[in-house]
Structures are given as C-alpha cells and as structure tokens.
Scaffold this active site. Structure first.
Site, mmCIF file in Angstrom:
data_model
loop_
_atom_site.group_PDB
_atom_site.id
_atom_site.type_symbol
_atom_site.label_atom_id
_atom_site.label_comp_id
_atom_site.label_asym_id
_atom_site.label_seq_id
_atom_site.Cartn_x
_atom_site.Cartn_y
_atom_site.Cartn_z
ATOM 1 N N HIS A 1 15.182 2.513 -48.210
ATOM 2 C CA HIS A 1 14.254 2.372 -49.339
ATOM 3 C C HIS A 1 14.927 1.497 -50.404
ATOM 4 O O HIS A 1 15.872 1.935 -51.077
ATOM 5 C CB HIS A 1 13.918 3.744 -49.930
ATOM 6 C CG HIS A 1 13.119 4.621 -49.014
ATOM 7 N ND1 HIS A 1 11.814 4.343 -48.679
ATOM 8 C CD2 HIS A 1 13.448 5.772 -48.370
ATOM 9 C CE1 HIS A 1 11.362 5.281 -47.859
ATOM 10 N NE2 HIS A 1 12.328 6.156 -47.657
ATOM 11 N N HIS B 1 12.631 0.829 -41.065
ATOM 12 C CA HIS B 1 12.973 2.018 -40.272
ATOM 13 C C HIS B 1 13.447 1.564 -38.903
ATOM 14 O O HIS B 1 12.961 0.561 -38.354
ATOM 15 C CB HIS B 1 11.739 2.911 -40.118
ATOM 16 C CG HIS B 1 11.761 3.755 -38.867
ATOM 17 N ND1 HIS B 1 11.155 3.343 -37.690
ATOM 18 C CD2 HIS B 1 12.343 4.942 -38.598
ATOM 19 C CE1 HIS B 1 11.336 4.261 -36.769
ATOM 20 N NE2 HIS B 1 12.060 5.242 -37.282
ATOM 21 N N ARG C 1 17.348 6.219 -29.137
ATOM 22 C CA ARG C 1 17.667 7.577 -28.712
ATOM 23 C C ARG C 1 17.631 7.705 -27.190
ATOM 24 O O ARG C 1 17.000 6.897 -26.492
ATOM 25 C CB ARG C 1 16.672 8.562 -29.313
ATOM 26 C CG ARG C 1 15.229 8.269 -28.922
ATOM 27 C CD ARG C 1 14.218 9.077 -29.715
ATOM 28 N NE ARG C 1 12.859 8.794 -29.298
ATOM 29 C CZ ARG C 1 12.120 7.806 -29.779
ATOM 30 N NH1 ARG C 1 12.621 7.009 -30.707
ATOM 31 N NH2 ARG C 1 10.889 7.603 -29.334
ATOM 32 N N HIS D 1 -5.937 8.831 -40.592
ATOM 33 C CA HIS D 1 -6.766 9.313 -41.693
ATOM 34 C C HIS D 1 -6.967 8.252 -42.772
ATOM 35 O O HIS D 1 -7.866 8.364 -43.594
ATOM 36 C CB HIS D 1 -6.149 10.580 -42.302
ATOM 37 C CG HIS D 1 -4.799 10.357 -42.917
ATOM 38 N ND1 HIS D 1 -3.676 10.060 -42.178
ATOM 39 C CD2 HIS D 1 -4.397 10.392 -44.211
ATOM 40 C CE1 HIS D 1 -2.637 9.930 -42.984
ATOM 41 N NE2 HIS D 1 -3.047 10.116 -44.225
#
Length: 313
Positions: A105, A115, A119, A184
């Site tokens: 940030h 970001h 993994r 949304h």
C-alpha cells in the site's frame, strides 16, 4: 517409472521452501531500497496445529504507507474446506501448504497498490502418493491509472509466461480478470495481471519453474512503476480517493479471497492473514465520481481488457 512422472520427494518440497524464503528476502530488500527510509520489522510465529512462518511488515515509509511480505509453511491432519472446493475427493487428507504473499500500500495515490502470492499445496492420504499443486499470481490496483504503467505490468507478466507456452499468458490473464472480480460491485479489483491455481498438469519441476518465473518477475513488474510515480505531487482530494478505493480491497479480501479464507479457516495466524488490509481506508454511501474527472477515469479500467494492445484508457 519415467523420471518425468516420478512423484516429488521431500527434497523437492524443501527446494520449493528454500526458494520461497529467498524470494521473501529479495522482495523485502527491493522494497527497502525503493523506500529509502523505513525498514521491515520481522515477526516470526509458530502454529500450534503445525508449522509457522515469518511475517515482515514495513510501516510509515517515505514511499510505502504499509508493505507486508509473509512466508508461511503450515501443515495439519485435514485440509480446510476452501482448499477442497475444486477437489472434493481430498476432503479429510492431511496437508502442508507453503507460500509467500504480499500486499503493498503506497503513500502516493499515483502509485498503484500491488499484490502477489506464490504457493504450493500438498495433500496426502494414507498409503497413497502425495497430491500436489501450485498456485499464485499478481495483480495491480491503480487509483489514478496510467496506460504506460499498465502495459509495462502486463508485458512483464507475459514475459514470465512465454517460456512455458504461447497460451499461458492469455489463459492466466483471463483467470486473473475473472478471479479478482467484485461480483456485488460488478467491477474488477484493478487492471489484472496473472492468476493460476491447481497447477499440476506439467511435471513437478516445470510447475515449480513456472511459479519461480512468476515470483521472480514481480519486482521487475512493480518497482519501475513505483519509481516513475512516487515523487508526483498529490493533494488531499486524491488521498481521500485512495482511501475510498482501498475499501474495495477490503471487500474483496474478506468476501472472496481464497488465501484469506483458507488462512482463517485453517486456524492460521490472524495478524499475518490480515496484513493485507490497508492502514487507512474509508467508505462513502453511494459515492460516484464526477464525469470527466481523474477519478472517473479509473472506472473505465475496471473491466477485462486487452491491455497489451490498448491505445488509450
């Protein structure tokens, strides 16, 4: 058995772990050099159920308001539910998961948030060979988008994919656009990048090399953008818009992000899981940007696009 089809050994998993720890160090060193003032604080932790990690956080820098870079290697007797949604046959298997994740940030609203995570998951059932898969990727979340920055980001992502096949970048670019989508809000989280999951279609060594190519390309993708924008002047209005848009980041991570849900549902370390949250954020009821403003420009970017061939935002 053909060497290409041999199951990975414990030594292979250790090699991945060694790489991930070296990647964390390299990224933190790069961030510190770019910031020029603040240093990462180390927080080593262990998990009662098995495993642990090292969370490194930089706060209040000249360039970065907060930067979190975390390594974790955890294991347990049963995979959490988010890890078995796509693989219900693995329910009940013991597991280990290792990875590096980060969220940066910046102070300056002209510098995008970024970001990245890479993994490896391993699931083991009794008397069976371990089942493994790699995942990860990175995405860019600008507040005041610049086409030059976005195209540099995607060119670097494509270069990381190209040695593994012409179809790899388009496939994982598309996956990123679909994954980092706030249903949304009916908008993407930012301008995308790469995202891959459940990767085991190549031999283990090839999958590992691909994950490593993505991880090693992150600083090449992000730091030139930071250097280009970090000294640009900004005002309170622009800072407030940055805080408002950070609210979308919080919404995505808490509602949709698999890594966050996996960490919380596997009794992971809450502080490390939620280090991705922005240090300052705001929400405004039914806020809309004024037409033809710098803020309105962002909303033209929040849908999937072929950024490599875009002529304008």
């Amino acid at each position: 058995m053909n060497d290409q089809n041999k199951p990975p050994s414990t030594a292979d998993f250790q090699e991945v772990k060694d790489y991930l720890q070296s990647l964390q160090r390299a990224i933190c060193n790069g961030m510190e050099q770019t910031d020029g003032a603040a240093k990462f604080q180390d927080d080593a932790w262990s998990r009662e159920q098995g495993g642990g990690g090292l969370t490194r956080v930089l706060r209040g820098g000249q360039v970065f308001e907060q930067a979190g870079v975390a390594f974790s290697h955890i294991h347990g007797p049963e995979l959490p539910k988010p890890a078995t949604v796509a693989r219900p046959e693995l329910a009940g298997c013991s597991f280990q998961a290792m990875g590096v994740s980060l969220v940066i940030h910046p102070q300056n609203p002209w510098v995008p948030t970024s970001h990245m995570n890479v993994r490896l998951f391993v699931a083991e059932a009794q008397d069976k060979q371990p089942i493994w898969w790699f995942g990860g990727g990175y995405d860019l979340t600008p507040f005041y988008p610049n086409l030059e920055d976005i195209q540099h980001w995607h060119r670097t992502a494509k270069a990381a994919c190209d040695p593994f096949g012409d179809e790899v970048y388009p496939e994982y670019k598309d996956y990123c656009d679909r994954y980092f989508y706030l249903r949304h809000r009916k908008e993407t989280r930012g301008v995308g990048g790469l995202f891959f999951d459940d990767l085991n279609s190549w031999p283990f060594a090839t999958c590992f090399n691909f994950m490593r190519s993505v991880g090693d390309s992150y600083l090449k993708a992000y730091l030139p953008i930071v250097e280009q924008r970090k000294n640009r002047e900004f005002d309170n209005r622009q800072k407030e818009f940055q805080r408002y848009r950070r609210g979308r980041y919080v919404e995505f991570n808490l509602l949709y992000d698999r890594g966050t849900l996996f960490g919380l549902q596997s009794d992971g370390r809450t502080e490390s899981i939620l280090m991705s949250m922005p240090p300052s954020v705001s929400w405004k009821y039914n806020w809309q940007p004024q037409p033809d403003t710098e803020e309105a420009m962002l909303y033209r970017c929040l849908k999937p696009r072929d950024w490599l061939n875009a002529a304008a935002i």
